[in-house]
Design an enzyme around this catalytic site. Structure first.
Site, short mmCIF file in Angstrom:
data_model
loop_
_atom_site.label_atom_id
_atom_site.label_comp_id
_atom_site.label_asym_id
_atom_site.label_seq_id
_atom_site.Cartn_x
_atom_site.Cartn_y
_atom_site.Cartn_z
NE ARG A 141 -4.76 6.60 0.30
CZ ARG A 141 -5.72 5.95 0.95
NH1 ARG A 141 -6.51 6.60 1.78
NH2 ARG A 141 -5.88 4.67 0.76
CG HIS B 129 -8.08 7.82 -2.62
ND1 HIS B 129 -7.70 7.28 -3.82
CD2 HIS B 129 -7.90 6.84 -1.69
CE1 HIS B 129 -7.28 6.04 -3.62
NE2 HIS B 129 -7.39 5.75 -2.34
NE ARG C 53 -7.45 7.38 6.19
CZ ARG C 53 -7.70 6.38 5.31
NH1 ARG C 53 -7.07 5.23 5.44
NH2 ARG C 53 -8.57 6.54 4.35
CD GLU D 192 -2.78 3.96 -1.20
OE1 GLU D 192 -3.22 5.11 -1.16
OE2 GLU D 192 -2.06 3.48 -0.31
CD GLN E 167 -6.01 10.35 2.61
OE1 GLN E 167 -6.76 9.42 2.90
NE2 GLN E 167 -4.73 10.34 2.90
CG LEU F 88 -11.57 4.64 -3.40
CD1 LEU F 88 -10.77 5.92 -3.31
CD2 LEU F 88 -11.48 3.88 -2.10
CG PHE G 219 -2.37 -0.04 0.90
CD1 PHE G 219 -2.91 -1.12 0.24
CD2 PHE G 219 -3.22 1.02 1.24
CE1 PHE G 219 -4.27 -1.15 -0.09
CE2 PHE G 219 -4.56 0.99 0.93
CZ PHE G 219 -5.09 -0.09 0.26
CG HIS H 212 -10.64 8.74 0.55
ND1 HIS H 212 -11.62 7.86 0.18
CD2 HIS H 212 -9.73 8.01 1.23
CE1 HIS H 212 -11.32 6.64 0.59
NE2 HIS H 212 -10.18 6.71 1.26
C1 LIG Z 1 -14.50 4.23 -0.45
C2 LIG Z 1 -13.64 4.14 0.77
C3 LIG Z 1 -12.64 3.18 0.86
C4 LIG Z 1 -11.84 3.08 1.98
N1 LIG Z 1 -10.86 2.13 2.03
C5 LIG Z 1 -10.09 2.02 3.15
C6 LIG Z 1 -9.10 1.00 3.26
O1 LIG Z 1 -8.88 0.20 2.35
N2 LIG Z 1 -8.38 0.92 4.39
C7 LIG Z 1 -8.57 1.78 5.42
O2 LIG Z 1 -7.89 1.63 6.43
N3 LIG Z 1 -9.52 2.73 5.36
C8 LIG Z 1 -10.28 2.88 4.25
N4 LIG Z 1 -11.24 3.87 4.19
C9 LIG Z 1 -11.54 4.66 5.38
C10 LIG Z 1 -12.37 3.85 6.37
O3 LIG Z 1 -13.25 3.00 5.68
C11 LIG Z 1 -13.19 4.71 7.30
O4 LIG Z 1 -12.43 5.74 7.79
C12 LIG Z 1 -13.69 3.89 8.48
O5 LIG Z 1 -14.32 2.74 8.03
C13 LIG Z 1 -14.59 4.69 9.37
O6 LIG Z 1 -15.17 3.83 10.31
P1 LIG Z 1 -15.99 4.38 11.53
O7 LIG Z 1 -16.36 3.21 12.35
O8 LIG Z 1 -15.24 5.47 12.16
O9 LIG Z 1 -17.28 5.05 10.87
P2 LIG Z 1 -18.45 4.48 9.93
O10 LIG Z 1 -18.21 3.12 9.46
O11 LIG Z 1 -18.71 5.53 8.94
O12 LIG Z 1 -19.68 4.38 10.92
C14 LIG Z 1 -20.36 5.51 11.38
C15 LIG Z 1 -21.54 5.06 12.18
O13 LIG Z 1 -22.11 6.16 12.85
C16 LIG Z 1 -23.49 6.16 12.68
N5 LIG Z 1 -23.97 7.55 12.76
C17 LIG Z 1 -23.45 8.64 12.16
N6 LIG Z 1 -24.16 9.73 12.49
C18 LIG Z 1 -25.17 9.32 13.30
C19 LIG Z 1 -26.24 9.98 13.96
N7 LIG Z 1 -26.45 11.29 13.87
N8 LIG Z 1 -27.06 9.24 14.71
C20 LIG Z 1 -26.90 7.91 14.84
N9 LIG Z 1 -25.90 7.24 14.24
C21 LIG Z 1 -25.04 7.94 13.48
C22 LIG Z 1 -23.72 5.52 11.35
O14 LIG Z 1 -25.01 4.98 11.28
C23 LIG Z 1 -22.65 4.45 11.35
O15 LIG Z 1 -23.12 3.30 11.99
C24 LIG Z 1 -12.04 3.98 3.05
C25 LIG Z 1 -13.03 4.95 2.96
C26 LIG Z 1 -13.82 5.06 1.83
C27 LIG Z 1 -14.82 6.16 1.73
#
Ligand SMILES: Cc1cc2nc3c(=O)[nH]c(=O)nc-3n(C[C@H](O)[C@H](O)[C@H](O)COP(=O)(O)OP(=O)(O)OC[C@H]3O[C@@H](n4cnc5c(N)ncnc54)[C@H](O)[C@@H]3O)c2cc1C
Ligand code: FES
Lengths: 302, 571
Positions: free
Chosen positions: B277, B233, B384, B246, B231, B243, B117, B341
């Site tokens: 990135r 991407h 990141r 990567e 960030q 997306l 990566f 991103h």
């Molecule tokens: C397309 C894409 C590809 C990616 N690929 C990678 C990768 O390969 N490797 C890597 O390390 N990272 C990657 N990332 C980044 C990574 O996926 C995210 O940063 C990470 O998954 C975020 O997880 P989280 O648990 O913080 O939030 P999320 O998974 O976004 O969860 C947020 C939660 O909060 C809840 N929520 C939000 N607001 C409210 C509200 N007001 N009331 C009630 N509930 C709420 C939602 O329902 C959800 O359950 C990628 C991101 C994207 C966009």
């Protein structure tokens, strides 16, 4: 009462059904309600019926829909209660997933490092882990339509994910459970789940493998498993399907009442000319040897 | 009437960070519930494609090397004590995930396999084909079902509530299906509500990524940090901004310009396409700006990787390219461009997820925790590394969960009256009662997103950022007047989108404020009017508090350096 409402809008060739729905929501009727989030066929929230078949709105291009009058019909998914517009209640869907105890149940102490597993076994599981729980297969399952108790394609595929996982130690009890009524034998093999799955999970194929594994493991015989075994046996003997024999051997002669209950249907089939001309009793077809050789070949190769 | 809902720990968000935190708090003996606006497996974590980093010592890798790559990737803005924890505990958490059932890719010996990566010198990214996030998210949900934890599913949180002593007392939320408000009392709240991608348009993020967690914490009095660090991407599709992982470049794909040149040779001769990135995105944007792009894009070429590899390891993006760009990756290069991103910034926390400092260096909300993309430790600093975010969610989700359980044992159940939810209920009623008018939430969201993308993208300057800052109050004004046409109680998603817009405006304001404040270029924050990194003045974090009048107020924290002094950053 459910009703249809018609919207007319200009579209681009690249537009998906979701793009169109969002445009309606943003510029015509804000109250149009649907679940959607990723726009990329990943999150599984935009399952709905489009021109009669379940699909992801975000993955369905408008141009891919054949309709002479450019009319696209969207409806909420089937086999689950509707909450509002295109939003359905997925509670029952998840209850069935929960029923298969969908978590890894390893036996023995946890190793210090990772569990060893072949690359093939894990690659194979990506096929079922690719399921995004959108509900499309459940929506269009023909068996569920008549039997709401049936576990259904999504839950069975989820169960397969553990049965086929070399790290799981509970496949025997999982198969025993799936062998019960409403389990793996209730699939009617209509193939709808394979057709509509946006992720190529192939639920029905997984259900067939579960059945084979069940029989291989010697789960108590059920009508379903006997049907499969007798079916194969008759083909090997006669080279064709012998329906009366299939029914008698599947249900057992002790179950004569049940067999007789088929009589009215048989008579109706007779009246409509749907019974084979040769009558109810079948002889082996000519060239049966070649068919038997095929069976021997399959047996030796598995 | 008193609230029927009382817990030790309430987790707001059911993505990877939220579910990991809930499980850890549960193991820590706390009475836990989780609240989420979408079903847990619909959370945006499912979109993560490429993988998750860890330096496994029995693979000849060293966590210190992973930590160093992360520090360098952050352009020396990351706090090194936190980064050390991330790198050192990574192996343990990867194994825990494997033991829970994640079907990580294997090598020929049946052990966990890795891929390369960006921004890292070794292959240390563990993965499940190209849907790693989904594979992890579903397994964590399996564990949640096994533990049988209560889930407030499709509940929208509107605020965090504090008791008379200023401690966190719970969350006000409404059930989307019935439109009913409730106060959910909890001794500790962990915000794990994900990122703010939709503040920008386009973005790789799902439509639900609206920065709610950050806004809710900010309004409750907790500071946000590093908000200027956004960030872009390097490989996103034109149009909706989807997306392309990567991992494509990790597996060996090239970036080429309109002249067929692998232009990264000129920007990062050693790491080429796998530089950080921020570096790759800037290089692409320069190529495009200087006329060596094609319709605002450059090309990603996967053809030489071969059909087999593309199908086995990049199957999802193969499908995605086919469905959304009409391109067969095995036959044709695909046009891509930098796109918004990830938010490096978020709710300031310590290494155990606390939003308040037990040493008193900053003021937060006692009892309020945060984890995942919503939080900012700061691990990712100015930029990141790919595959460090999933790791962040599990390591610091777990730590926040454990710490919150211990914290909850040490405090009494907060005492607040249930009428505490009245304020939000009234706010929503007023919103629903507004007379109809032409403006719409969707139009304001679009104006906000394009403003941010235009002025706070890959290249920034005072003039542009100032323009954005001047536009925001007008958008807020419109939001204060906009009507909701759906007046129903049941599953009113128009209402949800209007409330999200309010959250997004708060986030946007802090991003612009932070970006204008930081007068240097570092990581993703590149200013054409201050093109140098300025360690003398800006080797520090910008914290943003919300003043009682609603305006942002800055504060500063030094970067925590343990073993790596800042150096010139070349790839
Ligand atoms: C397309 C894409 C590809 C990616 N690929 C990678 C990768 O390969 N490797 C890597 O390390 N990272 C990657 N990332 C980044 C990574 O996926 C995210 O940063 C990470 O998954 C975020 O997880 P989280 O648990 O913080 O939030 P999320 O998974 O976004 O969860 C947020 C939660 O909060 C809840 N929520 C939000 N607001 C409210 C509200 N007001 N009331 C009630 N509930 C709420 C939602 O329902 C959800 O359950 C990628 C991101 C994207 C966009
Ligand atoms: S919007 Fe996520 S699958 Fe369609």
């Amino acid at each position: 009462m459910p009703y249809f409402q018609e919207f007319t809008l200009e579209t681009e060739p690249s537009d998906t059904v979701l793009d169109a729905l969002i445009r309606i929501r943003e510029s015509v009727d804000e109250s149009l309600t649907l679940r959607c989030s990723c726009r990329g066929a990943i999150c599984g929230s935009c399952g709905m019926r489009i021109n009669g078949h379940a699909a992801l709105a975000c993955k369905t291009k408008l141009v891919s829909l054949e309709s002479s009058d450019a009319l696209v019909q969207v409806e909420p998914m089937n086999n689950m209660p509707v909450i509002k517009d295109l939003v359905t209640d997925m509670g029952g869907f998840w209850d069935k997933i929960r029923h298969v105890q969908p978590w890894l149940q390893p036996t023995g102490p946890t190793p210090d490092a990772e569990y060893l597993a072949s690359p093939e076994s894990m690659n194979h599981l990506t096929g079922v882990m690719g399921c995004i729980m959108c509900g499309a297969c459940v929506s269009d399952c023909a068996a569920l339509e008549v039997d709401h108790q049936f576990l259904g394609p999504a839950a069975l595929a989820k169960s397969y994910r553990f049965v086929a996982d070399p790290r799981d130690g509970a496949s025997a009890s999982r198969l025993l459970d799936l062998n019960k009524p409403n389990g793996m034998w209730d699939c009617t093999r209509c193939m709808e789940c394979i057709e509509v799955c946006p992720k190529g999970v192939g639920a029905m194929d997984r259900i067939m493998t579960l059945r084979a594994k069940g029989i291989g493991q010697g789960v108590p015989s059920t009508c379903g498993s006997r049907h499969a075994e007798v079916f194969a046996d008759l083909i090997e003997q006669k080279g064709r399907l012998d329906e009366p024999m299939l029914a008698m051997r599947t249900f057992g002669l002790g179950n004569i009442g049940h067999i007789l209950s088929f009589l009215p249907m048989t008579l109706r089939a007779l009246v409509r000319g749907k019974l084979p001309k040769s009558g109810p009793l079948h002889r082996a077809i000519p060239g049966i040897d070649r068919i038997r050789r095929l069976f021997r070949y399959m047996r030796n190769s598995t | 009437m008193t609230t029927p809902y009382t817990f030790d720990v309430l987790v707001l968000g059911a993505g990877l960070a939220g579910m990991r935190a809930a499980l850890a708090a549960h193991e820590g003996g706390a009475k836990v519930a989780i609240l989420t606006k979408v079903h847990p497996v619909l959370s945006h974590s499912n979109a993560a494609q490429g993988g998750i980093n860890a330096a496994l010592t029995d693979r000849g890798d060293k966590w210190e090397d992973h930590a160093y790559d992360t520090v360098k990737g952050s352009d020396y803005l990351g706090d090194q004590d936190a980064i050390e924890i991330l790198a050192e505990e990574a192996g343990k958490d990867i194994l825990a995930l494997e033991h829970m059932g994640v079907i990580f890719n294997r090598n020929d010996e049946g052990r966990l396999g890795t891929r390369r990566f960006g921004g890292q010198k070794r292959a240390r990214t563990f993965f499940v084909s190209d849907f790693t996030g989904q594979a992890m998210l579903h397994v964590l949900y399996e564990q949640l079902m096994k533990a049988n934890l209560p889930v407030f599913e499709e509940w929208f949180a509107t605020s965090v509530v504090r008791d008379d002593d200023g401690r966190c007392a719970g969350v006000v939320a409404f059930e989307i299906r019935y439109g009913k408000f409730a106060f959910i009392k909890a001794k500790a709240v962990i915000i794990a509500a994900g990122g703010l991608g939709r503040v920008f348009e386009p973005s790789t993020n799902a439509m639900i990524c609206t920065g709610d967690g950050m806004a809710i914490a900010y309004r409750a009095g907790a500071p946000l940090m590093d908000m200027e660090m956004v960030q872009y991407h390097p490989t996103t599709l034109k149009g909706k901004g989807l997306l392309i992982t990567e991992a494509a470049r990790g597996e060996g794909a090239y970036l080429v310009n309109s002249e067929g040149e692998r232009f990264m040779e000129r920007y990062a001769p050693n790491m080429m396409e796998l530089a950080s990135r921020d570096v790759v995105s800037r290089a692409e944007q320069i190529e495009i700006n200087e006329g060596r792009g094609i319709n605002g894009c450059v090309l990603l070429d996967c053809r030489h990787l071969g059909k087999r590899l593309i199908q086995d390891r990049l199957g999802q993006i193969f499908e995605e390219a086919k469905s959304f760009a009409n391109i067969d990756l095995t036959e044709e290069p695909i046009p891509i461009r930098p796109g918004m991103h990830y938010s490096m910034g978020g709710i300031k926390t310590d290494v155990d997820g606390r939003s308040w400092d037990i040493q008193g260096n900053w003021e937060g909300v006692q009892g309020l925790f945060a984890a995942g993309e919503t939080a900012c430790l700061s691990l990712h600093g100015g930029n990141r590394l790919g595959a460090n975010s999933l790791l962040d969610t599990v390591v610091f989700g777990r730590r926040a969960g454990s710490c919150s359980a211990a914290y909850a044992q040490s405090v009494h159940t907060p005492r607040v009256s249930d009428s505490i939810s009245d304020q939000d209920r009234t706010m929503v009623q007023d919103l629903l009662r507004r007379p109809p008018q032409a403006d719409t939430v969707a139009a304001i969201r679009l104006d906000l997103g394009t403003t941010m993308n235009h002025h706070l993208g890959v290249f920034r300057d005072q003039e542009g950022m100032q323009a954005a800052q001047n536009i925001l109050p007008g958008l807020r004004d419109r939001w204060g007047r906009v009507a909701i046409h759906d007046k129903g109680q049941v599953f009113n998603t128009s209402l949800v989108r209007a409330l999200e817009l309010g959250m997004m405006l708060d986030c946007a304001e802090t991003i612009v404020f932070g970006a204008i404040t930081r007068k240097e270029s570092r990581g993703a924050h590149f200013r054409t009017d201050f093109i140098q990194r300025d360690d003398e003045n800006w080797l520090k974090h910008i914290l943003i508090y919300r003043n009682p009048d609603g305006r942002p107020r800055p504060d500063y924290l030094p970067v925590r350096i343990t073993q790596w002094e800042p150096q010139v950053r070349v790839y």
